[in-house]
Design a protein around this motif. Sequence first.
Motif, PDB file in Angstrom:
ATOM      1  N   GLY B 464       0.832  -1.204   0.000  1.00  0.00           N
ATOM      2  CA  GLY B 464       0.000   0.000   0.000  1.00  0.00           C
ATOM      3  C   GLY B 464       0.863   1.249   0.000  1.00  0.00           C
ATOM      4  N   PHE B 465       1.860   1.228   0.855  1.00  0.00           N
ATOM      5  CA  PHE B 465       2.803   2.334   0.950  1.00  0.00           C
ATOM      6  C   PHE B 465       3.507   2.579  -0.389  1.00  0.00           C
ATOM      7  N   ALA B 466       3.976   1.497  -1.008  1.00  0.00           N
ATOM      8  CA  ALA B 466       4.708   1.635  -2.270  1.00  0.00           C
ATOM      9  C   ALA B 466       3.819   2.235  -3.359  1.00  0.00           C
ATOM     10  N   ILE B 467       2.535   1.847  -3.360  1.00  0.00           N
ATOM     11  CA  ILE B 467       1.632   2.361  -4.392  1.00  0.00           C
ATOM     12  C   ILE B 467       1.382   3.855  -4.186  1.00  0.00           C
ATOM     13  N   GLY B 468       1.093   4.210  -2.930  1.00  0.00           N
ATOM     14  CA  GLY B 468       0.861   5.622  -2.639  1.00  0.00           C
ATOM     15  C   GLY B 468       2.067   6.459  -3.033  1.00  0.00           C
ATOM     16  N   ALA B 469       3.249   5.977  -2.657  1.00  0.00           N
ATOM     17  CA  ALA B 469       4.470   6.704  -2.972  1.00  0.00           C
ATOM     18  C   ALA B 469       4.664   6.814  -4.475  1.00  0.00           C
ATOM     19  N   ALA B 470       4.368   5.736  -5.185  1.00  0.00           N
ATOM     20  CA  ALA B 470       4.541   5.761  -6.634  1.00  0.00           C
ATOM     21  C   ALA B 470       3.618   6.793  -7.270  1.00  0.00           C
TER      22      ALA B 470
END
Lengths: 680, 680
Positions: B464-470
């Motif tokens: 989830g974190f990686a998607i938001g950051a992306a």
Amino acid sequence: MGPILITIITGILALVVAAFMAAYVLKQDQGSAKVREISAAIKEGALAFLGREYKILAVFVAVVAIALGVLPNLGWLVSAAFVFGAVCSGLAGYIGMSIAIRANSRTAAAAQKSLNHGLRVSFRGGAVMGMCVVGIGILGLSILYLVFHSNPNFLFIIPGYGFGASSVAIFARVGGGIFTKAADTGADIVGKVEKGIPEDDPRNAAVIADFVGDNVGDVAGMGADLFESYVDSIIATMTLGMIAVFSVTVGKSLVPNEATAWFLPMLVAAGGIIASIIGIFLVRVGNKPEMSALLNALRRGTFSASILTAIFAFLAVYLLKADIGIFWAILAGLIAGVLIGESTNFFTSYVYKPTLNIAKSSQTGGATLITTGFANGLMSTIPPIILVVIAILVAHRFADIYGVAIAGIGMLSTLGIQDATDAYGPVADNAGGIVEMSDLPPEVRERTDALDSLGNTTAATGKGFAIGAAGLTALALLLAYTQAAAIKLADINLLDPPVIAGIFLGVMLPAIFCAMTLNAVGKTSFSIINEVRRQFREIKGLMEGTAKPDYSKSVTICTTSALKQMIAPGLITIISPVIVGIVLGPLALAGFLVGAIACGFILAVTFANAGGSWDNAKKWIETGAFGGKGSDAHKAAVIGDTVGDPMKDTAGPSLNIMIKLMSIVSLVMAPVFIGFSGLL
Amino acid sequence: MGPILITIITGILALVVAAFMAAYVLKQDQGSAKVREISAAIKEGALAFLGREYKILAVFVAVVAIALGVLPNLGWLVSAAFVFGAVCSGLAGYIGMSIAIRANSRTAAAAQKSLNHGLRVSFRGGAVMGMCVVGIGILGLSILYLVFHSNPNFLFIIPGYGFGASSVAIFARVGGGIFTKAADTGADIVGKVEKGIPEDDPRNAAVIADFVGDNVGDVAGMGADLFESYVDSIIATMTLGMIAVFSVTVGKSLVPNEATAWFLPMLVAAGGIIASIIGIFLVRVGNKPEMSALLNALRRGTFSASILTAIFAFLAVYLLKADIGIFWAILAGLIAGVLIGESTNFFTSYVYKPTLNIAKSSQTGGATLITTGFANGLMSTIPPIILVVIAILVAHRFADIYGVAIAGIGMLSTLGIQDATDAYGPVADNAGGIVEMSDLPPEVRERTDALDSLGNTTAATGKGFAIGAAGLTALALLLAYTQAAAIKLADINLLDPPVIAGIFLGVMLPAIFCAMTLNAVGKTSFSIINEVRRQFREIKGLMEGTAKPDYSKSVTICTTSALKQMIAPGLITIISPVIVGIVLGPLALAGFLVGAIACGFILAVTFANAGGSWDNAKKWIETGAFGGKGSDAHKAAVIGDTVGDPMKDTAGPSLNIMIKLMSIVSLVMAPVFIGFSGLL
């Protein structure tokens, strides 16, 4: 002869054809006592559903009508147009379905004589719906013109009609879609999977509910959907045309005067109606009917209608002295619509590689089949997107943003015959089920199977067409919204954070909407499954065939649950653009609509084609491939088909309505948003 | 002490910590001969894969470097930065994976002593990757500064570094992702489903390939992914900051001078590194370790790191005399990132209702479970979208578009510990497999299972974190692109037909990309399945345990196929923005990127959470719910898990890279597009 006379006469002509088709259907043999009995049960269930649905809709329509009446800058005339649109759409759906539920038994009886006879009865049964949609649609708009055209706020009143039609559409499509797929899934899971009895077996308590679903979902729901597209695309173009006349920013004086602005879209649509009527009468097969002959008969009808529409559109542009560029825009939409339909066929028919690959992947189980099919659905977005993009660019090059709107009418103008073809499918499907339940000879079932299979092919094409049309219509409505809200196009800056926020929120909405509709099917089918299981458990002799199941109980459960579940997705669709417009402002609302249209388009295509290809992969295996019926491959394919059903018949088609409805809500609300810049 | 010194020292510190962790891991007991043997096979396979992958990448990097060198307005310095970025990313992936493949056997051995010991070894094994990514990332950028900062084209050179990192990332993520899921699916389908043998059974020829996949996909691939996000977000913010200094249109003089523009993002990142190091050392459990204690230990680490990061960011803003609004923007990103991760947990953990509902739907078979899970994935897009939208609006309110970019850095600044947590998962997973294959006592397997299960939870949050950051990073790159291409933001008109066309095409691209990656997993697993089946058929005594399977054959097949399949999706991602920019023009390219980012975001979240919830629904049933292991409900859940695997571990995470890569390609190409308006 004035243009308004032409549109009125055309509308009446469409209704006369509908009456002729209905009379033809009604005078056919109704079949054996058993056939009549089943048909009566279907009729009863379908009418009961529609009755309860319309009651809920009446409450909704009344509430919204009051809200529109008291809102600043809108008022009671908008309310009146809204109610009128809702009534027209409801009427078209009611008449069309009333005939469809009478055509099913007659098709079953006709198929005992010959395939050709079966095709004629079922196709004419479907044509009633097609003709009612276009006839009532154009007559309604003509009446609106006669009553309101001298009113200075005329431009803000017409969208109310579209809003009414859209509101009925979303509830009819979602409610009917949930009903049909829940019943279908429920019947299949307990019948085919758990009990190992054939499809449409009379011992299955959900089998009548399944037939009812075909009518309320695929006839009434689809009719409301296409009615919406039809009137919305005309309204969007009219609005843009009127604004083009009064301002110089849009359309670069492509539209010479107010009469042209009003009548050009109407006349193009009227031309499409005449072309569709001619096309419908061209649908006939010879004495040696084969599958390919059937398909060719339908294709001959739709292609002829398309060519004739192009000719009529040219005449309309010429006679109304509009810019010839507008004709090219119409043509771009028309061609794109036909090609999108064809591309759908490639991705979903088992004649081609994509579906064959899905069938092949069944060898490694249900999971790989699901993945392959879903990937196919995603991949199938390429042709529709590219074609819509080309249509937009071409239409814009030749006729500015007015061109983009009228390209939508071009795509939709052959709707009379398209809808006839779509509504034919469920009639044939019902007829096949009735034959199965009535112990008629196997060759009759073979004939109805051929008709049903043809219906599946045309349904796939029709879905592609409906999605393409919805995309263009929604875009046209969005453009009309910006103009009606007095927004300068140059003010809507893509990278303005509220606009980006709008786009992100817009992209999210179709996802939530699909989640809700998919869940609704799941919940409803869960109750059906439990009911069918209960009946098998508690009714003694049911499995042995000595006792009868309680069909109406299943129908009632399905009706109650489907109607309950349709409310939330419908309301979210209507309310969300209003909230975005108020909180983030009218510019962000434009971003919101663009996001929703683009994402809704992609999801609708993916769901329709993934679902269609799973369905046909299963059919391909049933012809004997990879072990045929009963093999592990077939079991895997049944899972794929069951996953695809709510995608292709509930969530996917509802998205079409969703994106149009959100756009027309924005258009209706436009006068409220003038000069407003959002709470944030 | 100058800021550049701080960043260099921080980078070196991160590498020292990495070396310390690596030394700790390497000095642990390697376990029994059997354990060593299995670990050696995994090591051999993983290194062989990485070696062949890097060879292909070398060719690609060489070709692109030449293209960049000869392109007008770019040149050889951009090439050099590109090659440097690719080498740095490859190096971080190589070092991290080298330790991970040595930590697995040592974790297995440590788990024989205690759970706490097992956690420490595996977490420190993962932390090497986390520290390498941030350390090499920031050192690379510092070196770039020292070498190029006096060059007048400096602004156009830095993005080359990010482009290099992104290119390695897409191939590593896609290639590794295909490998890992194809091996996993292949092993499961033949082993668990067809032969009824347990997971990780040594008789399964794909079992070593499965372990190799965890390393090349979830360690090396994930590392490259996060390396990319990290450097790209810094580069985007730098570019915007520099432009803010030289012009008045952006940032309203939030950034006082060139040094601040350069160093603020670097210092915020450096603060995040220090915070992460402290957080990593806080991860420890007491003597009575339970599941909740394990989870709390990891959470304590990440939450502490987040709070410290906020404090350091405030200091950086204060010391560099930048506007305080920038701090609020950073904070908005940081908080949104944490909350997005938590929301993922709600939608995928079987502690909560969504996943329990999916498990419940297994009672009516695989199809309903698939539908419910997919609907859950779609529904789970609500919190991430709303949070990102709020972060964008807040960041913009306080620090204009510069704020949107630096909010991305805020979200990513705790990456050191996030990546450590992510890389810990596959190490624990591998260790569990090794225990299973080495006939160690059941209580050891219970301990590694607990570690593995914790890894699954953190993986969901991390995704989830990686998607938001992306999403935020890609948006920042897009903003930087427009500025670097000298496009006035007010010129990008949302409803300009080329822009709309761009949005539609952009929305389509993630769909195609997912279709390609899902199909690639399907094709590769198809060959693995056939190979495992062949070995069971042809190797006598394999099923009885008297003969050994040929593990390396499966690894080779998987390697060859995965590397072949990774090329097309990678190339499409790189080429499509160039084509859109050239054909439709740089304004349409902005629309294209917005469409791709929004749709990619939605699909990535849906895939990650649908996949995660299917996985955990299966695990819930395995605890005994609905009949437990072996029941029909469990079989249905296995189908869901198998469908979800390529979604959550191949297609979904690759989308993150895809949207960033397309955006950075646009940024790199920006100088070429200046003054150009498209062929159409």
